[in-house]
Design an enzyme around this catalytic site. Structure first.
Site, short mmCIF file in Angstrom:
data_model
loop_
_atom_site.label_atom_id
_atom_site.label_comp_id
_atom_site.label_asym_id
_atom_site.label_seq_id
_atom_site.Cartn_x
_atom_site.Cartn_y
_atom_site.Cartn_z
N ARG A 1 5.21 -12.94 9.51
CA ARG A 1 5.85 -11.67 9.22
C ARG A 1 7.16 -11.57 9.99
NH1 ARG A 1 2.01 -7.90 9.09
NH2 ARG A 1 3.36 -6.13 9.29
N LYS B 1 4.30 0.45 9.18
CA LYS B 1 4.39 1.76 8.56
C LYS B 1 3.65 2.83 9.35
CE LYS B 1 3.41 -0.02 4.48
NZ LYS B 1 2.54 -0.03 3.35
N GLU C 1 0.87 -1.16 0.00
CA GLU C 1 0.00 0.00 0.00
C GLU C 1 0.92 1.22 0.00
OE1 GLU C 1 -2.69 0.21 3.32
OE2 GLU C 1 -3.57 2.08 2.56
P1 ATP Z 1 2.68 -2.21 7.68
O1 ATP Z 1 1.84 -2.79 8.77
O2 ATP Z 1 4.11 -2.08 7.99
O3 ATP Z 1 2.09 -0.98 7.07
P2 ATP Z 1 1.49 -3.67 5.75
O4 ATP Z 1 1.24 -5.10 5.81
O5 ATP Z 1 0.33 -2.77 5.98
O6 ATP Z 1 2.68 -3.31 6.64
P3 ATP Z 1 1.60 -3.43 2.99
O7 ATP Z 1 2.18 -2.36 2.16
O8 ATP Z 1 0.14 -3.60 3.00
O9 ATP Z 1 2.14 -3.22 4.42
O10 ATP Z 1 2.31 -4.80 2.70
C1 ATP Z 1 2.89 -5.21 1.49
C2 ATP Z 1 3.31 -6.64 1.63
O11 ATP Z 1 4.37 -6.75 2.55
C3 ATP Z 1 2.18 -7.51 2.16
O12 ATP Z 1 2.14 -8.70 1.41
C4 ATP Z 1 2.55 -7.75 3.58
O13 ATP Z 1 2.03 -8.95 4.03
C5 ATP Z 1 4.08 -7.73 3.52
N1 ATP Z 1 4.66 -7.34 4.82
C6 ATP Z 1 4.36 -6.26 5.56
N2 ATP Z 1 5.04 -6.27 6.73
C7 ATP Z 1 5.78 -7.40 6.73
C8 ATP Z 1 6.70 -7.99 7.66
N3 ATP Z 1 6.98 -7.42 8.82
N4 ATP Z 1 7.29 -9.15 7.32
C9 ATP Z 1 7.02 -9.73 6.14
N5 ATP Z 1 6.17 -9.24 5.23
C10 ATP Z 1 5.55 -8.09 5.51
MG MG Z 2 -1.40 -2.66 5.06
#
Ligand code: ATP
Ligand code: MG
Length: 559
Positions: free
Chosen positions: A262, A272, A38
């Site tokens: 994760r 984020k 995102e």
């Molecule tokens: P955040 O909570 O940090 O904003 P998010 O999951 O909302 O992370 P996205 O941009 O939606 O962030 O995620 C993009 C991809 O990265 C998704 O497939 C998500 O599952 C993966 N991802 C996010 N955080 C992690 C993590 N700590 N370890 C492994 N993969 C991750």
């Molecule tokens: Mg997200």
């Protein structure tokens, strides 16, 4: 030969590779993955792991990986983030097959929503957010159906169309899937598919004022791109049945979702949303503050793409959540920098050394090896003169027995140069040591001494008149507790867990060759650590970041 076969055998498949090999055995011909960030912030090391998995699996099985921006929330998203995400993925060494946006599919998603309404599987609900939440029930209690649940197909089509054309205010109505208000999986209790948001979108402008929810957009986007393996993190496993439900209801290409644990790191805040807080509240200098776990920041700090990939490989893919020791990441960068970083000499905490038998004004260029791990890196010249700086720690007035560095009457080798002997210690009125008077052995320049005596200690140095001054930034973890949210000592927020010494700024004296160091190019300051010139560095004011220490020292001190 035997060891080689053993090694191949030992590297067993991870569970995602097993899944892919199984599906291929069943006749799947392609592997198509995607990385779906995102664009609401900068990517962090957790995303790096996800990138390595998605791009890595596609590569291993001759497939492709798409980059898809999950841009369904116009309020939080921005092109700045889109650009940074692309830059970071490229830096990590990956390239996507196609670049797509969930917003590319808004028309298709809208048409599919209309189809679901026609099938009697979606309805427009006028309840407020709070009413919807209240009526959802609990795990032990079924939810209450909305009074608008049984609207006719015609009415729903009409209202949904009017939602789209902007007739209603934010929050006035939503489109919900009509599934089961008593379903044990709460997500099945008529999930929201669309909400009204009158906001400009960074790509579609003002074309839309209704935006799809993650659960409605993600699976369908995967399906449009014919993603074979939609890999995401563990918290989405409860969403998987809903992912399948939409695809089945729409009778479209059946992508499948698989979840892995994760990445969590000790002493590190990850999501984020929280990282944005650190930036907004001014706890750090910005998204690229070298204490941040973002890829942008790791790059600025001096991490190499290879080290980040090696780290992702080392932690592997797990099915259960766990927390990885930050030391492992530091280990990986140290390993890589040891191979690629050129060596230089720099003194961070100087003490002056005057070589009394060195001719006044004489400068001798000493040959120094750039990288003992890589002969091709060649040699350079380091100026030696009468007045030097050595590290304050490399001298002790009253040393313990096995101290091999400089001491009164003792002898030590200057790296790439002569043996020197400490003849006299000069102190100021308060008794602080300000200068060491030494003599050198003119016959010891080629690695031996004049009479075959053995000297154990080797220390680094710089010539005082040739040294260039630099600001040195020494980074430690931003948090002093393994878990930034630790409250075990009565802390009320993460703010109280911040490490007040996460950034220590000091002055260093560098050998002149470092004056022209390119921003980001890695160096090992011999016996001190790995460093690189920071983006703040200018010709008039050099700034170097410590990427990592030579040894895992702070972890032990802090335990
Ligand atoms: P955040 O909570 O940090 O904003 P998010 O999951 O909302 O992370 P996205 O941009 O939606 O962030 O995620 C993009 C991809 O990265 C998704 O497939 C998500 O599952 C993966 N991802 C996010 N955080 C992690 C993590 N700590 N370890 C492994 N993969 C991750
Ligand atoms: Mg997200």
């Amino acid at each position: 030969m035997t060891t080689e076969t053993n090694e191949v055998k030992e590297k067993s498949l991870n569970f995602l590779e097993e899944i892919i090999e199984e599906s291929m055995a069943k006749g799947e011909k392609r592997v198509q993955t995607r990385f779906p960030p995102e664009p609401n912030g900068y990517l962090h090391i957790g995303h790096a792991k996800s990138i390595c998995i998605n791009f890595g699996l596609a590569k291993k099985y001759g497939g492709l990986c798409n980059l898809r921006f999950d841009d369904t929330n116009p309020v939080k998203e921005d092109v700045e983030y889109v650009d940074s995400i692309k830059r970071d993925i490229k830096w990590l060494g990956f390239d996507w097959a196609v670049e797509r946006y969930a917003s590319d599919y808004f028309d298709q998603l809208y048409d599919w929503a209309v189809l679901l309404i026609k099938k009697g599987l979606a309805y427009v609900d006028d309840q407020t957010q709070e009413q919807i939440r209240e009526n959802r029930g609990t795990v032990s209690e079924p939810g209450k159906p909305s009074p608008w649940r049984d609207r006719s197909v015609e009415e729903n089509l009409d209202l949904f169309e009017r939602m789209r054309t902007g007739e209603f205010e934010d929050g006035a109505k939503v489109l919900r899937a009509k599934i089961d208000m008593a379903h044990p999986n709460m997500l099945f209790r008529d999930p929201i598919m669309y909400r009204i948001i009158h906001a400009e979108h960074h790509r579609t402008g003002n074309k839309w004022c209704i935006y799809p929810m993650y659960d409605y957009a993600h699976g369908q986007s995967d399906s449009i791109e014919q993603i074979t393996h939609s890999i995401c993190t563990l918290e989405f496993d409860v969403h998987r049945p809903l992912y399948d439900w939409f695809i089945e209801a729409l009778e479209i290409y059946p992508s499948h979702q698989y979840e892995f644990a994760r990445l969590n790191l000790t002493y590190t805040m990850m999501s984020k949303r929280n990282l944005l807080k650190l930036v907004k509240e001014g706890v750090v200098m910005g998204w690229d503050d070298p204490r941040m776990p973002t890829i942008y920041a790791l790059r600025r700090k001096g991490y190499t793409p290879a080290s980040v990939r090696a780290f992702a490989e080392m932690v592997g893919v797990a099915k259960r959540d766990n927390v990885i020791d930050l030391g492992k990441m530091e280990f990986c960068v140290r390993e890589d920098l040891n191979k690629v970083a050129e060596r230089r000499m720099a003194v961070l905490n100087p003490i002056k050394v005057v070589i009394t038998n060195w001719e006044e004004g004489k400068v001798e260029m000493r040959k120094a090896v750039n990288n003992p791990e890589n002969e091709a890196a060649g040699m350079r010249e380091v100026p030696m003169s009468k007045v030097l700086y050595i590290e304050r720690d490399d001298f002790m007035e009253n040393p313990p027995k096995k101290y091999f560095r400089l001491q009164p009457g003792g002898e030590v080798r200057l790296r790439y140069s002569y043996l020197i002997k400490c003849e006299e210690v000069i102190k100021d009125e308060e008794g602080n040591i300000v200068e060491l008077r030494c003599t050198y052995d003119p016959l010891s320049g080629e690695g031996s001494s004049s009479d075959g005596r053995r000297v154990k200690g080797v220390i680094h140095w710089v010539s005082a008149e040739h040294a260039v001054e630099a600001e040195i930034r020494l980074f430690s973890p931003l948090f002093k507790t393994e878990d930034p949210f630790d409250t075990s000592e009565g802390q009320t927020s993460w703010e109280e867990n911040l490490n007040p010494e996460s950034l220590v700024v000091t002055k260093g004296y560098l050998e002149p060759a470092l004056k022209s160091a390119e921003v980001g190019a890695p160096f090992q300051f011999e016996r001190v650590g790995y460093f690189c010139a920071d983006t703040d560095s200018t010709a008039d004011h050099l700034v170097f970041n410590r990427t990592v220490t030579l040894k895992d020292s702070w972890a032990k001190i802090n335990k």
